[in-house]
Scaffold this motif. Sequence first.
Motif, PDB file in Angstrom:
ATOM      1  N   ARG A 272      44.326  40.354  40.202  1.00  0.00           N
ATOM      2  CA  ARG A 272      44.426  39.022  40.796  1.00  0.00           C
ATOM      3  C   ARG A 272      43.104  38.259  40.706  1.00  0.00           C
ATOM      4  NH1 ARG A 272      48.934  39.445  40.075  1.00  0.00           N
ATOM      5  NH2 ARG A 272      50.729  39.163  41.462  1.00  0.00           N
ATOM      6  N   SER A 273      42.078  38.861  40.099  1.00  0.00           N
ATOM      7  CA  SER A 273      40.778  38.201  40.034  1.00  0.00           C
ATOM      8  C   SER A 273      40.832  37.025  39.066  1.00  0.00           C
ATOM      9  CB  SER A 273      39.701  39.190  39.588  1.00  0.00           C
ATOM     10  OG  SER A 273      38.463  38.521  39.425  1.00  0.00           O
ATOM     11  N   LYS A 274      40.312  35.889  39.509  1.00  0.00           N
ATOM     12  CA  LYS A 274      40.295  34.690  38.681  1.00  0.00           C
ATOM     13  C   LYS A 274      38.939  34.458  38.013  1.00  0.00           C
ATOM     14  CE  LYS A 274      44.010  32.400  41.213  1.00  0.00           C
ATOM     15  NZ  LYS A 274      44.492  31.185  41.919  1.00  0.00           N
ATOM     16  N   THR A 275      38.055  35.449  38.100  1.00  0.00           N
ATOM     17  CA  THR A 275      36.757  35.373  37.441  1.00  0.00           C
ATOM     18  C   THR A 275      36.524  36.629  36.615  1.00  0.00           C
ATOM     19  OG1 THR A 275      35.564  36.414  39.283  1.00  0.00           O
ATOM     20  CG2 THR A 275      35.816  34.020  39.350  1.00  0.00           C
ATOM     21  N   ARG A 276      35.653  36.542  35.635  1.00  0.00           N
ATOM     22  CA  ARG A 276      35.299  37.711  34.848  1.00  0.00           C
ATOM     23  C   ARG A 276      34.330  38.622  35.608  1.00  0.00           C
ATOM     24  NH1 ARG A 276      36.129  37.083  29.043  1.00  0.00           N
ATOM     25  NH2 ARG A 276      37.202  35.100  28.676  1.00  0.00           N
ATOM     26  N   ALA A 277      33.418  38.047  36.325  1.00  0.00           N
ATOM     27  CA  ALA A 277      32.388  38.828  37.013  1.00  0.00           C
ATOM     28  C   ALA A 277      33.041  39.806  37.996  1.00  0.00           C
ATOM     29  CB  ALA A 277      31.442  37.888  37.757  1.00  0.00           C
ATOM     30  N   PRO A 278      32.466  41.019  38.108  1.00  0.00           N
ATOM     31  CA  PRO A 278      31.254  41.514  37.448  1.00  0.00           C
ATOM     32  C   PRO A 278      31.527  42.202  36.117  1.00  0.00           C
ATOM     33  CG  PRO A 278      31.985  43.105  39.055  1.00  0.00           C
ATOM     34  CD  PRO A 278      32.975  41.973  39.111  1.00  0.00           C
ATOM     35  N   PHE A 279      32.607  41.811  35.433  1.00  0.00           N
ATOM     36  CA  PHE A 279      32.979  42.450  34.179  1.00  0.00           C
ATOM     37  C   PHE A 279      32.923  41.447  33.026  1.00  0.00           C
ATOM     38  CE2 PHE A 279      35.482  44.302  37.729  1.00  0.00           C
ATOM     39  CZ  PHE A 279      34.687  45.430  37.903  1.00  0.00           C
ATOM     40  N   THR A 280      33.252  41.913  31.833  1.00  0.00           N
ATOM     41  CA  THR A 280      33.104  41.054  30.658  1.00  0.00           C
ATOM     42  C   THR A 280      34.393  40.357  30.258  1.00  0.00           C
ATOM     43  OG1 THR A 280      33.545  42.946  29.207  1.00  0.00           O
ATOM     44  CG2 THR A 280      31.229  42.488  29.751  1.00  0.00           C
ATOM     45  N   ALA A 281      35.534  40.855  30.721  1.00  0.00           N
ATOM     46  CA  ALA A 281      36.819  40.281  30.320  1.00  0.00           C
ATOM     47  C   ALA A 281      37.639  39.925  31.549  1.00  0.00           C
ATOM     48  CB  ALA A 281      37.587  41.278  29.447  1.00  0.00           C
TER      49      ALA A 281
END
Length: 693
Positions: free
Chosen positions: A450-459
Amino acid sequence: MKRRLAAVTVVAAAMAGVAHAAVERIQVVERVPFAPGVSFGDYGAYEKIRAVAYFALDPKAAANASIVDLKHAPRDKRGRVLFSSEFVLLRPAGAQPTTLLYDVNNRGNIAILGQVNGRSPALNDPTTAADAGDGFLMRHGFSLLFSAWTWDVAPSAPPVSGAAPRPLVFTPPVAKGVKGRVQNEFTVNAPTDIVTYAGMRGLTYEPATPNDPHAQLTERAKPDDARRPIARSAWHFVEPELKGGPGRVQLEGGFKPDTIYELTYVAKDPYVTGAGLAGIRDLLSYLRDHPFEGAPVPRNVLMFGISQSGRLIGRMMHDGLNVDEGGKLVFSGAYLQVPGAGGSAGFNSRFAQPTRHPSMMEEHDYPADAFPFTSMPTRDPATGKTASTLDKARDKQGNLPKLFYANTSTEFWNRGASLIATTPDGASDVAPADNVRIYGFMGAQHYVGRSKTRAPFTACVSTSDHYLPMRALIVALDDWTSKGKQPPASAYPNFADGTLTTVADYRAIFPQGFGLTPPQQNLREPRLDFGRRYTAQGIADIVPPKHGDDFETRVPVPDADGNDKGGVRLVELQAPLGTHTGWNLRAADTGFAWATSRFDGSFVPFARTEAERVAAGDPRPSLEARYANRDAYAAAVKAAAGRQVAAGLLLEEDVERTMRENLGLYDRILARDPADSGCGYLFSSGLFVPGPG
């Protein structure tokens, strides 16, 4: 009508009329309607009972022999160890027979309602119609039981206004006077001067000597690197941020990303954590046999656990704690959801910290999984020992519970999932026992993203919804254990059908040129040596432990799109809109860029048109090349859903939901500007889905 009961006590021993009476009494403290005004199909209105069960364990009883340090806990005049556990029961108010489904809470939190019904209860206290989500479990006739079993749950900040959360936290017996060395690993995602050294949202054992001058803090870049001591004068202990919370340390110059820190010291008075497992056993045993508060005994008893909670079920069976003092199974079936390698270690040892578990980059020294891993006997070539996970799980009649193990692609990368169906050297398949089914939800991650951001990952995270086959499998397990109806056949990556391989082979096969680069390694389960007393007595004499050769773990084979082969082919992979992986690399600025996320996979959509694909250099055919139009895509989804229904892995009632979810993503991909690297387009508003477990 709403009722609140100050105290209603049931004396279990007197009612049972037998010598085995581990539940002495139950005190009901609250009995009120659940989801007032809602009728759940044939099962009508539900009620909530909140109560406390009081237990008495005989340390000399054979059934309790596996509980580490029970003999060191205080005893009453009759030589018994006493403790209690709060529990919550949701059941039909009409006092009709149901299947009792025990959900092992995860770090004090009710988990099944969020993932299966689609709504985590507010404040961890199921009360309202909203807390019931779509009512799935109630409509299918399950009574839901939750109880406190673990102690290492960190307190949350008190609310500014309103009610406070109500986690289910266990207070175990204490082995007074016992001392031992404790190890705590931790990392940071950004520079900071002060950090907590306990596990994820957890507690740890604090030093026996406050501000212990002999405590040691070390640093290293990778788990297998040599530890570099940090001068004792450069750091010091800091009081907990919250009363009763975990301790903290402060370091001159601050803690930095890309570094594994380890704090060790001598602690004292370990909890008898295995008593929490025995409490689950004995509560289920009691409710299995005794009408409770006007309702008949259940028609069936099942267990369910997600992640840590699934591994706990594995440990109960490993130690024979799924069999009560009378020699009977306390549950007829269990569903272990995303348990990785199964959880045959941890939870029941001296100074155990159930919250802790290994990831790619940390806590490789914590005992979460150990040989044996398979339900059929296998031989460990390093020790010569032959064993299975079910060696102690039979009742006195020789019966075993029926079991589902279900992992996502992420557990193959981050939790050693392949080991539950291979030899310890990862060289060949081991078929599950007759009472076991294994499922691999391919292309899915540990929990629905459900995350709408890439951080803390690359994809961006994976969008696959494996909660829908979970719903079908819960019903199938009930039917298998109560009606004898055969469940869906096992479906997981294996060598026999060419869908399981090495990381090196995966990297060679995986398509290139569309923004995803596979990890260089997956989590290989460490072989740990805590000393001669650990295996038999649960007492670690070597902390940190010595390492032997790692157990070999394998990963699913990718297809030409980068989607995993084999296993349960989710609708998202049968009618794909992009590439779903079980791994997601960490962003360089958070450290450990070589490592994968503990829980998250990745998703990269296909190009919308062939022109966009060619311009981007994407080797994967575009949506335009795969589906002539939206109707063609809808037909593909409907056909895939039909195949899942026929396989018993999707319920008819959930076909509309999977159509809606997949068509919604199709529309959002087509509406998205390809230049937008954000992840917000992946998700629409809907039922709340919880984070990692």
